[in-house]
Enzyme design. Sequence first.
Site, PDB file in Angstrom:
ATOM      1  N   HIS A   1      -2.101  -3.995  -3.187  1.00 19.68           N
ATOM      2  CA  HIS A   1      -0.777  -3.613  -2.690  1.00 19.68           C
ATOM      3  C   HIS A   1       0.302  -3.829  -3.744  1.00 19.68           C
ATOM      4  O   HIS A   1       1.169  -2.966  -3.967  1.00 19.68           O
ATOM      5  CB  HIS A   1      -0.420  -4.423  -1.445  1.00 19.68           C
TER       6      HIS A   1
ATOM      7  N   HIS B   1       2.256  -0.170   8.125  1.00 24.02           N
ATOM      8  CA  HIS B   1       1.472   1.064   8.101  1.00 24.02           C
ATOM      9  C   HIS B   1       2.360   2.301   8.215  1.00 24.02           C
ATOM     10  O   HIS B   1       1.985   3.378   7.736  1.00 24.02           O
ATOM     11  CB  HIS B   1       0.437   1.040   9.215  1.00 24.02           C
TER      12      HIS B   1
END
Length: 417
Positions: A388, A259
């Site tokens: 992703h 993150h």
Amino acid sequence: MNEQHPPGPAEAPGFWLDTPEHRQWLMSEAERQWTFFAASLRDGPGFFSLDTAGNPLSDDTQELHSTTRLIHAFALGQISGHAGADRIVEHGMAYLRDHHHDAEHGGYLWALRGDAIVDDRKLAYGHVFVLLAGASAKMAGHPDADALITDVSDILDKHYWEEDAGLFADEWNRDWTPFSTYRGMNANMHAVEALLTAYEATGQDVFLSRAGRILEFFTARIAPAENWRLPEHYSQDWEIDRSYAGNPMFRPAGTTPGHSFELGRLLLQFWDLSGRQDRNMPVTARHLIERALKDAWCAHGGLAYTLEFGGKVSASTRFWWPVTEAIGAVAALIKLDRQASDEQWYRKLWTFADTHFIDHIRGGWFPEIDNAGQVTSTIFKGKPDIYHSVQACLFPLTNGLSGHIDDLKHSEPVAMR
């Protein structure tokens, strides 16, 4: 069997982003992913989840983030000229409208199985992905995108946005009664992604302003006090909750370096969109990205999933998505300020992904490897996500720190290898 090509010329000087070999490889790999995940399309409502060979899994539960990420990923494919991508976008938009959308209480239901509701919670995490899907679909030209953006924006504003904090709350029951007092970074981080995309799609200043407020809290207030690491979990008053441990995938204890890569890249995108006025933002982004690389890179390659608050590895499980996000973050640093150390990381990350995660035979990426570097499955089944990995291929191809989708509109499809 497809002929395997390396991600870039190993002995080439300078930066892979400048080489036609790497740029063609990136687009070719993105095309292979869209081709693999096209099998998600089903005749009935929703999408199939796929096993490692691209066949439907027996569990056909459809979660909101899976629906919306497919819409977003294939909107990128449609914009990039991938044949048939519009069918996935249309199917997903219809499923959002006719099934995930809660006609009784408003908002979007978390998990369905065909027409049946499996989990009726209303999660900020899912709703910000609805905004991302709507914004990307709008830039792909979908006629229902404006209505979706308006609807989900109203829901986020009414039920999730906390004006005093400048952050989003996390979760409600179906009827908007309180579910918990939990507050978290993950939903807010993805909110920044969705808000910036919505700003690029609509030009509405509220999206940019709210993204900036979220970023200010995590990157200017929390990160410097935590040695450039980002705690995941917070109390209702937005104090760090160091004892929290929830879902091992979506809410693990401690910090999640993946993150930090995402927020670092998003901070640079915000800085670019807001006129590059704050000179500290690029420095902050680099601190976040470099700290996560230093903390999480394993001696045998790959990135550890979670860390303790002081930076010690907590869960050494190696998933595909932190590597993809590190690729996007380092690519952004290279575009901003070309340093040889960034290029070393960029090549190392792509080489590792190419060796361990990319399925060169069938397409798509394996989600997890064990300590020996072999494909394994402890949490995920099959190949759960294109989101992703396709962004890792596409974002380095774009020219700047923002405006990725506009750049992709002018990209050229490549022949499959």
